[in-house]
Design a protein around this motif. Structure first.
Motif, mmCIF file in Angstrom:
data_model
loop_
_atom_site.group_PDB
_atom_site.id
_atom_site.type_symbol
_atom_site.label_atom_id
_atom_site.label_comp_id
_atom_site.label_asym_id
_atom_site.label_seq_id
_atom_site.Cartn_x
_atom_site.Cartn_y
_atom_site.Cartn_z
ATOM 1 N N ARG A 185 0.833 -1.218 0.000
ATOM 2 C CA ARG A 185 0.000 0.000 0.000
ATOM 3 C C ARG A 185 0.862 1.260 0.000
ATOM 4 N NH1 ARG A 185 -3.793 -2.185 4.773
ATOM 5 N NH2 ARG A 185 -5.409 -3.260 3.570
ATOM 6 N N LYS A 186 1.988 1.205 0.704
ATOM 7 C CA LYS A 186 2.815 2.418 0.806
ATOM 8 C C LYS A 186 3.792 2.556 -0.374
ATOM 9 C CE LYS A 186 6.416 0.427 3.807
ATOM 10 N NZ LYS A 186 6.838 0.189 5.193
ATOM 11 N N SER A 187 3.764 1.590 -1.288
ATOM 12 C CA SER A 187 4.616 1.652 -2.484
ATOM 13 C C SER A 187 3.888 2.422 -3.593
ATOM 14 C CB SER A 187 4.935 0.236 -2.976
ATOM 15 O OG SER A 187 3.814 -0.309 -3.654
ATOM 16 N N GLN A 188 4.561 2.561 -4.722
ATOM 17 C CA GLN A 188 3.940 3.209 -5.891
ATOM 18 C C GLN A 188 3.258 2.202 -6.808
ATOM 19 O OE1 GLN A 188 6.455 6.380 -7.808
ATOM 20 N NE2 GLN A 188 7.948 5.668 -6.301
ATOM 21 N N ALA A 189 3.278 0.939 -6.419
ATOM 22 C CA ALA A 189 2.636 -0.098 -7.230
ATOM 23 C C ALA A 189 1.117 0.033 -7.143
ATOM 24 C CB ALA A 189 3.070 -1.476 -6.746
ATOM 25 N N THR A 190 0.418 -0.516 -8.139
ATOM 26 C CA THR A 190 -1.037 -0.614 -8.090
ATOM 27 C C THR A 190 -1.385 -1.917 -7.396
ATOM 28 O OG1 THR A 190 -1.284 0.645 -10.136
ATOM 29 C CG2 THR A 190 -3.151 -0.732 -9.472
ATOM 30 N N TYR A 191 -2.118 -1.807 -6.300
ATOM 31 C CA TYR A 191 -2.470 -2.993 -5.512
ATOM 32 C C TYR A 191 -3.966 -3.245 -5.609
ATOM 33 C CZ TYR A 191 -3.533 -5.834 -1.385
ATOM 34 O OH TYR A 191 -4.015 -6.806 -0.551
ATOM 35 N N ILE A 192 -4.334 -4.402 -6.147
ATOM 36 C CA ILE A 192 -5.744 -4.773 -6.262
ATOM 37 C C ILE A 192 -5.928 -6.153 -5.627
ATOM 38 C CG2 ILE A 192 -7.663 -5.214 -7.858
ATOM 39 C CD1 ILE A 192 -6.305 -3.267 -9.792
ATOM 40 N N SER A 193 -6.455 -6.146 -4.408
ATOM 41 C CA SER A 193 -6.696 -7.411 -3.709
ATOM 42 C C SER A 193 -7.815 -8.181 -4.412
ATOM 43 C CB SER A 193 -7.103 -7.129 -2.260
ATOM 44 O OG SER A 193 -8.359 -6.465 -2.248
ATOM 45 N N LEU A 194 -8.024 -9.413 -4.013
ATOM 46 C CA LEU A 194 -9.095 -10.222 -4.607
ATOM 47 C C LEU A 194 -10.453 -9.555 -4.422
ATOM 48 C CD1 LEU A 194 -10.098 -12.831 -5.965
ATOM 49 C CD2 LEU A 194 -10.199 -13.861 -3.683
ATOM 50 N N SER A 195 -10.730 -9.053 -3.211
ATOM 51 C CA SER A 195 -12.030 -8.412 -2.976
ATOM 52 C C SER A 195 -12.180 -7.154 -3.819
ATOM 53 C CB SER A 195 -12.220 -8.100 -1.484
ATOM 54 O OG SER A 195 -11.176 -7.284 -1.015
#
Length: 300
Positions: A185-195
């Motif tokens: 979350r604190k990175s610049q990556a796009t994070y998309i959890s399963l939910s």
């Protein structure tokens, strides 16, 4: 029309022993998938195998990472092979192994240009080494290739980061724990959890990723598929089981959109452990779904 080349990286260097004196069985994954007709179904132009160094369950004193020196040596060798294939405009279809096999392809991609990474996994694999109890790179692979962690691994050939954080999409995690998720979350990556993936819609998510690749004028993208992104009821033969996960309908919808993209440069399959699927029933179903979707949509 790219020629498909199956590349086997039968490595378990990024995992801890499941029990004392027993190596993780994922190093037999390429042979196991071949036995269940993946190679025949994909019908590649060639099949290459790059064997890993010997496995050890000892942590490297400098980095506190399992098999750190061996992983660096192996990544250099992997990168050489993948770089050659990409230079010939071939499509590497890589069979692992655990998730640490990403290091070599990521280096090769950096050598070729600026690439995105779609990391489809039931875990973020974005753990800091200080949080890892095992020291296994399998749980840190996405983090390491985007430049986080010991320089010994993140800066091979002085190429850090292999994938820029902002070009990483980490999709499918279902280990819902703040300490674990906060790393990405604190990175610049796009994070998309399963939910979140289900909330946004699979088609919307995949198309948003492809649009980003296009808008940033990236040279292409790599697809990482850890089979533990699948629902535990259809893929229980993994080292770190978690309830829920993608159904094959969801998995096929997502991969079909990515397979259609001319920007897809290669892919890798990881973590299915033959020791945990003695009858092959789960492997057969996986091979059938993956190869049908790939053959239907991949632009040959």
């Amino acid at each position: 029309m790219k020629e498909i080349c199956i590349v086997e990286f039968p490595s378990n260097l990024g995992l801890k022993e499941p029990q004392p004196g027993k190596q993780p069985g994922v190093n037999r994954l390429p042979e196991w998938l071949s036995r269940h007709n993946l190679h025949k179904s994909i019908n590649p132009k060639n099949i290459l195998t790059v064997d890993p160094p010997r496995y050890s369950n000892q942590k490297d004193p400098e980095t506190q990472i399992l098999n750190a020196t061996s992983l660096v040596d192996y990544a250099r060798e992997q990168a050489y092979f993948i770089n050659n294939l990409l230079s010939q405009n071939k499509f590497p279809f890589i069979l692992g192994g655990d998730c640490s096999i990403l290091l070599g392809p990521a280096i090769a991609l950096k050598q070729k240009g600026n690439y995105g990474l779609f990391y489809l996994d039931g875990h973020t694999d974005f753990m800091d080494v200080s949080l890892s109890q095992t020291g296994g790179v399998g749980g840190m692979a996405a983090s390491i290739v985007s430049g986080n962690g010991p320089e010994k691994l993140t800066n091979i050939f002085n190429l850090a980061p292999y994938i820029k954080e902002e070009n990483l999409w980490c999709v499918g995690n279902r280990e819902y724990d703040d300490e674990y998720e906060n790393e990405i979350r604190k990175s610049q990556a796009t994070y998309i959890s399963l939910s979140e993936l289900r909330k946004q819609g699979i088609k919307n998510c995949a198309e948003a990723f492809l649009l980003q690749i296009q808008n940033r004028n990236l040279d292409g993208f790599w697809l990482h598929i850890d089979v533990d992104v699948l629902n535990d009821s259809i893929m229980p033969c993994v080292d770190s089981r978690t309830p829920d996960g993608l159904t094959y309908e969801e998995f096929n919808e997502l991969t079909s959109i990515l397979f259609q993209s001319p920007k897809l440069s290669g892919l890798e399959i990881t973590i299915l452990d033959p020791d945990l699927d003695p009858t092959g029933q789960y492997t057969k179903e996986f091979v059938s779904n993956l190869t049908n979707t790939f053959n239907n949509y991949f632009n040959r």
